[in-house]
Motif scaffolding. Sequence first.
Motif, short mmCIF file in Angstrom:
data_model
loop_
_atom_site.label_atom_id
_atom_site.label_comp_id
_atom_site.label_asym_id
_atom_site.label_seq_id
_atom_site.Cartn_x
_atom_site.Cartn_y
_atom_site.Cartn_z
N LEU A 72 22.54 5.55 18.12
CA LEU A 72 23.83 5.04 18.58
C LEU A 72 23.70 3.66 19.19
CD1 LEU A 72 25.59 8.19 20.07
CD2 LEU A 72 25.78 7.20 17.78
N ASN A 73 22.63 3.41 19.93
CA ASN A 73 22.40 2.07 20.48
C ASN A 73 22.23 1.06 19.35
OD1 ASN A 73 22.56 2.78 23.17
ND2 ASN A 73 20.37 3.18 23.34
N SER A 74 21.53 1.44 18.30
CA SER A 74 21.32 0.54 17.16
C SER A 74 22.63 0.23 16.45
CB SER A 74 20.35 1.16 16.16
OG SER A 74 19.08 1.28 16.74
N LEU A 75 23.47 1.24 16.29
CA LEU A 75 24.77 1.02 15.65
C LEU A 75 25.68 0.14 16.50
CD1 LEU A 75 25.45 4.63 14.35
CD2 LEU A 75 25.18 2.59 12.92
N SER A 76 25.57 0.28 17.81
CA SER A 76 26.48 -0.41 18.73
C SER A 76 26.05 -1.82 19.07
CB SER A 76 26.60 0.39 20.04
OG SER A 76 27.12 1.66 19.78
N ASN A 77 24.77 -2.14 18.91
CA ASN A 77 24.28 -3.41 19.45
C ASN A 77 23.26 -4.03 18.50
OD1 ASN A 77 22.71 -5.32 20.99
ND2 ASN A 77 23.68 -4.47 22.81
N LEU A 78 23.61 -5.15 17.89
CA LEU A 78 22.73 -5.86 16.97
C LEU A 78 21.45 -6.30 17.65
CD1 LEU A 78 22.02 -7.28 14.30
CD2 LEU A 78 23.53 -9.16 15.01
N PHE A 79 21.54 -6.78 18.88
CA PHE A 79 20.34 -7.24 19.60
C PHE A 79 19.36 -6.08 19.80
CE2 PHE A 79 17.98 -8.15 23.55
CZ PHE A 79 17.37 -9.33 23.18
N TYR A 80 19.87 -4.94 20.24
CA TYR A 80 19.02 -3.75 20.42
C TYR A 80 18.37 -3.38 19.09
CZ TYR A 80 17.60 1.02 21.47
OH TYR A 80 16.87 2.17 21.64
N GLN B 28 14.39 -3.46 19.09
CA GLN B 28 13.79 -2.13 19.19
C GLN B 28 13.46 -1.50 17.83
OE1 GLN B 28 12.81 -0.77 22.06
NE2 GLN B 28 13.57 -2.59 23.09
N ILE B 29 14.29 -1.72 16.84
CA ILE B 29 14.09 -1.07 15.54
C ILE B 29 13.35 -1.98 14.57
CG2 ILE B 29 15.23 0.08 13.60
CD1 ILE B 29 15.46 1.50 16.41
N LEU B 30 13.78 -3.24 14.46
CA LEU B 30 13.12 -4.17 13.55
C LEU B 30 11.92 -4.87 14.19
CD1 LEU B 30 16.21 -5.76 11.77
CD2 LEU B 30 14.81 -3.82 11.04
N HIS B 31 11.72 -4.66 15.48
CA HIS B 31 10.57 -5.20 16.22
C HIS B 31 10.47 -6.72 16.15
CE1 HIS B 31 9.31 -1.09 16.75
NE2 HIS B 31 9.37 -0.90 15.44
N LYS B 32 11.59 -7.38 16.37
CA LYS B 32 11.60 -8.85 16.43
C LYS B 32 11.08 -9.27 17.81
CE LYS B 32 13.04 -9.16 12.31
NZ LYS B 32 12.12 -9.55 11.28
N SER B 33 9.78 -9.42 17.90
CA SER B 33 9.11 -9.61 19.19
C SER B 33 9.23 -11.02 19.75
CB SER B 33 7.63 -9.24 19.06
OG SER B 33 7.02 -10.05 18.08
N LYS B 34 9.71 -11.97 18.96
CA LYS B 34 9.82 -13.33 19.46
C LYS B 34 11.19 -13.65 20.04
CE LYS B 34 6.11 -15.08 16.64
NZ LYS B 34 5.64 -16.08 15.70
N PHE B 35 12.08 -12.68 20.03
CA PHE B 35 13.38 -12.88 20.65
C PHE B 35 13.21 -12.91 22.17
CE2 PHE B 35 16.54 -11.00 17.34
CZ PHE B 35 16.07 -11.90 16.40
#
Length: 125
Positions: free
Chosen positions: A3-11, A15-22
């Motif tokens: 639900l957090n992933s659906l609700s929030n692109l940043f999350y 958290q899911i795509l592991h964009k660690s440089k953000f």
Amino acid sequence: MRLNSLSNLFYFAVQILHKSKFQLNPVLRANLHYQMCMVVMKDGLKEVIEIPRDHFKSTVYSECFPIWRALPFTTKDEDLMLTLGMTPLYIEWMRRAHNQDIRILLVSEVTKNAEKLWSKNKKSL
């Protein structure tokens, strides 16, 4: 997490795509990448975004955003959100925001950049 992933692109991106440089600045007003994500999380996208090179614009707008938009929003997700107190208006927006049949055209003026975007997105498929 779903639900957090659906609700929030940043999350979803961190958290899911592991964009660690953000940026992970907890002060969201001062967090560039959070603000970049918020710009596109709405209906009627007609934005011009001018940010200098090497600030991960392509990562946010060409990688994370199209994947996020294509996430399935199921009746189970809808029921759970309603149980958690989300409004019917918000649920309707979620239905519009997430569509597995969406088609997004990525365009780049420079062939080399277009090839780079294609190869990154092809890996995500």
